[in-house]
Design a protein around this motif. Structure first.
Motif, PDB file in Angstrom:
ATOM      1  N   GLU A 198       4.422  24.874  50.394  1.00 38.79           N
ATOM      2  CA  GLU A 198       4.023  26.262  50.615  1.00 38.79           C
ATOM      3  C   GLU A 198       4.886  26.962  51.661  1.00 38.79           C
ATOM      4  OE1 GLU A 198      -0.099  26.982  51.268  1.00 38.79           O
ATOM      5  OE2 GLU A 198      -0.762  25.893  49.491  1.00 38.79           O
ATOM      6  N   ARG A 217       5.719  31.492  39.867  1.00 41.06           N
ATOM      7  CA  ARG A 217       6.045  30.142  39.418  1.00 41.06           C
ATOM      8  C   ARG A 217       6.957  30.261  38.199  1.00 41.06           C
ATOM      9  NH1 ARG A 217       2.171  26.221  40.712  1.00 41.06           N
ATOM     10  NH2 ARG A 217       3.748  24.766  39.930  1.00 41.06           N
ATOM     11  N   LEU A 223       2.072  32.915  42.482  1.00 37.13           N
ATOM     12  CA  LEU A 223       2.189  31.987  43.594  1.00 37.13           C
ATOM     13  C   LEU A 223       0.905  32.068  44.417  1.00 37.13           C
ATOM     14  CD1 LEU A 223       5.802  33.046  44.482  1.00 37.13           C
ATOM     15  CD2 LEU A 223       5.182  30.719  43.789  1.00 37.13           C
ATOM     16  N   LEU A 232       4.085  22.965  46.218  1.00 37.71           N
ATOM     17  CA  LEU A 232       4.261  24.116  45.328  1.00 37.71           C
ATOM     18  C   LEU A 232       5.688  24.027  44.791  1.00 37.71           C
ATOM     19  CD1 LEU A 232       2.761  26.644  44.333  1.00 37.71           C
ATOM     20  CD2 LEU A 232       3.710  27.892  46.262  1.00 37.71           C
ATOM     21  N   LEU A 235       9.707  27.953  41.713  1.00 36.32           N
ATOM     22  CA  LEU A 235       9.739  29.338  42.169  1.00 36.32           C
ATOM     23  C   LEU A 235      10.803  30.107  41.400  1.00 36.32           C
ATOM     24  CD1 LEU A 235       9.075  31.483  44.477  1.00 36.32           C
ATOM     25  CD2 LEU A 235      10.957  30.427  45.741  1.00 36.32           C
TER      26      LEU A 235
END
Length: 257
Positions: A198, A217, A223, A232, A235
């Motif tokens: 994150e 994403r 996100l 996470l 991106l």
């Protein structure tokens, strides 16, 4: 600014920018001390900047949650609506090597959304801070798109998408530097699928969104931050007009696999 009262009076966005800029100056001073080799410098810089950022945020915004790459996680943040997410040195290797492509991330998620962000690029000449409350005009894209990729381990999916777009690959260090390269007109697409947390993307995503860019994403979903699992992994940051085509390419590649 001479005291916590003045800092506490800052808006959230101004506080994020101020802290990112000061942390960047501290990191440059640690490096300029000449006391550390490249490997030790990264650890010293991370820990020093982290201590400053976490102490400052607790002093100025003690009721908010806090998540930092360099701080032991506290589940109390999960019950908070407002959570600061920081990366004291994004691109530790680049910082240790005295390159320019490293960053300091300070941002705040509100109910999981990347709302406030500041990304300092202290290694650039004079240093700059890009912030969510002061969007710049993003330069137009050239005829041939440019995609920033990891300078050490570009992901297979990223290289394949670049090939299908006919995009030029631009190797670069930290996630923050890559995301800000799109805003600064040094690149047009930042696509990452190689794993992140994150703190790697929260502040950059907030800044990118405030500049009118697409940030999601790689499956196109939003996100979402301040989760129990802070992994996470992917991106996409790019101009909105390119997002649909890129997401379609990624989806098509996934179906082929």
């Amino acid at each position: 600014m001479s005291g916590t009262g003045e800092v506490g009076a800052l808006s959230d966005a101004a506080l994020a920018a101020h802290l990112a800029e000061v942390a960047g100056r501290i990191l440059l001073q640690v490096r300029e001390s000449g006391l550390f080799d490249a490997k030790a410098l990264g650890k010293a810089g991370d820990q020093t900047a982290n201590q400053f950022l976490c102490h400052a945020l607790r002093a100025a915004r003690g009721n908010d949650g806090l998540l930092s790459e360099e701080e032991k996680d506290n589940d109390d943040r999960l019950a908070k609506s407002r959570v600061w997410i920081v990366d004291p040195v994004d691109g530790t290797r680049e910082y240790g090597e005295a390159r320019v492509d490293w960053a300091v991330h300070v941002g705040m998620a509100v109910d999981g959304a990347p709302v406030i962000g500041a990304v300092a690029l202290p290694g650039l000449d004079g240093g700059i801070v890009l912030r969510s409350d002061q969007p710049r005009v993003v330069p137009p894209a050239p005829d041939r798109l440019r995609m920033v990729v990891s300078r050490t381990r570009p992901a297979k999916e990223t290289v394949e998408v670049a090939a299908r777009l006919g995009a030029e690959l631009v190797p670069m260090g930290s996630a923050g530097a890559k995301a800000m390269a799109v805003i600064l007109g040094q690149a047009d697409i930042y696509l990452h699928s190689g794993g992140q947390y994150e703190w790697d993307s929260m502040a950059p995503a907030a800044v990118a969104l405030a500049h009118g860019l697409h940030a999601s994403r790689i499956d196109g979903s939003s996100l979402v931050y301040n989760q129990a699992d802070v992994y996470l992994p992917d991106l996409l940051i790019c101009r909105k007009e390119h997002a649909g085509h890129i997401l379609d390419l990624i989806a098509g590649m996934a179906r082929q696999d």
